[in-house]
Design a protein around this motif. Structure first.
Motif, short mmCIF file in Angstrom:
data_model
loop_
_atom_site.label_atom_id
_atom_site.label_comp_id
_atom_site.label_asym_id
_atom_site.label_seq_id
_atom_site.Cartn_x
_atom_site.Cartn_y
_atom_site.Cartn_z
N LYS A 105 0.85 -1.19 0.00
CA LYS A 105 0.00 0.00 0.00
C LYS A 105 0.89 1.24 0.00
N PRO A 106 0.63 2.21 -0.84
CA PRO A 106 -0.63 2.55 -1.49
C PRO A 106 -0.91 1.88 -2.84
N GLU A 132 -3.15 7.40 5.05
CA GLU A 132 -3.52 7.70 3.67
C GLU A 132 -3.19 6.57 2.70
N SER A 133 -2.12 5.82 2.94
CA SER A 133 -1.79 4.74 2.00
C SER A 133 -2.90 3.68 1.97
N ASP A 134 -3.63 3.51 3.06
CA ASP A 134 -4.77 2.59 3.06
C ASP A 134 -5.86 3.11 2.12
N ARG A 136 -5.55 5.29 -0.34
CA ARG A 136 -5.07 5.30 -1.73
C ARG A 136 -5.07 3.90 -2.33
N ALA A 137 -4.71 2.89 -1.56
CA ALA A 137 -4.73 1.52 -2.06
C ALA A 137 -6.15 1.08 -2.41
#
Length: 181
Positions: A105-106, A132-134, A136-137
């Protein structure tokens, strides 16, 4: 592929592990340090009672860095299941930040793999995470996301998130289309 139910219930809900389901202990390889966050057990019990599939998608770069082994990650994951019940899928990225994999992730790889394992359409899937990477993924995979910030979540990430909730219970309300007070 499983689809959302007629009442709008999602086919699946995926969770980030550290900071979302359990307290974040950086590079945790010790099952004895696993502590569920408030409300995690209740949220998962409700989802399972509704027949919603559940999964975990987790970056574990400590493996690539030599800070823990994949076996230790599996032991921690087993402890999470002891405390919170069984998940329908676990997807773990053991790669480092600079390895350029498609799963970390992302990138959408973990979410896509979880959806494939669950035989659900990403469009009928939600991901609940703390950074945020969660988000965005999930979005890159075609799923929806709710950010549940913690004290260490960057405020700029919170401001950019399309949907946030103060805790897992409120996130569940958003996922299930309930009014959140």
């Amino acid at each position: 592929m499983a689809r959302s139910t007629a009442d709008g219930q999602p086919a699946a809900v995926l969770f980030d592990r550290d900071g979302t389901l359990v307290e974040d202990v950086p590079y945790n390889g010790d099952p004895d340090l696993v502590r569920p966050v408030a409300g995690a057990a209740e949220v998962l019990t409700e989802l399972r009672a509704l027949g919603v599939r559940t999964g975990v998608v987790s970056n574990q770069s400590g493996v690539a860095a030599g800070l823990l082994t994949l076996n230790q990650v599996h032991q921690v994951n087993a402890r999470v299941e002891e405390l919170l019940g069984p998940f329908d899928t676990w997807q773990v990225c053991p790669h480092g930040r600079d390895e350029g994999c498609g799963c970390r992730k992302p990138a959408p790889g973990l979410v896509r793999a979880a959806c494939a394992a669950l035989r659900v359409d990403p469009a009928d899937t939600w991901l609940i995470g703390d950074i945020e990477s969660d988000v965005r993924a999930a979005r890159a995979a075609g799923a929806r996301a709710v950010l549940v910030p913690t004290p260490v979540t960057d405020p700029a990430e919170v401001a950019r998130a399309p949907l946030t909730a103060p805790d897992l219970r409120a996130a569940l309300g958003l996922v299930l289309g309930r009014v959140v007070c």
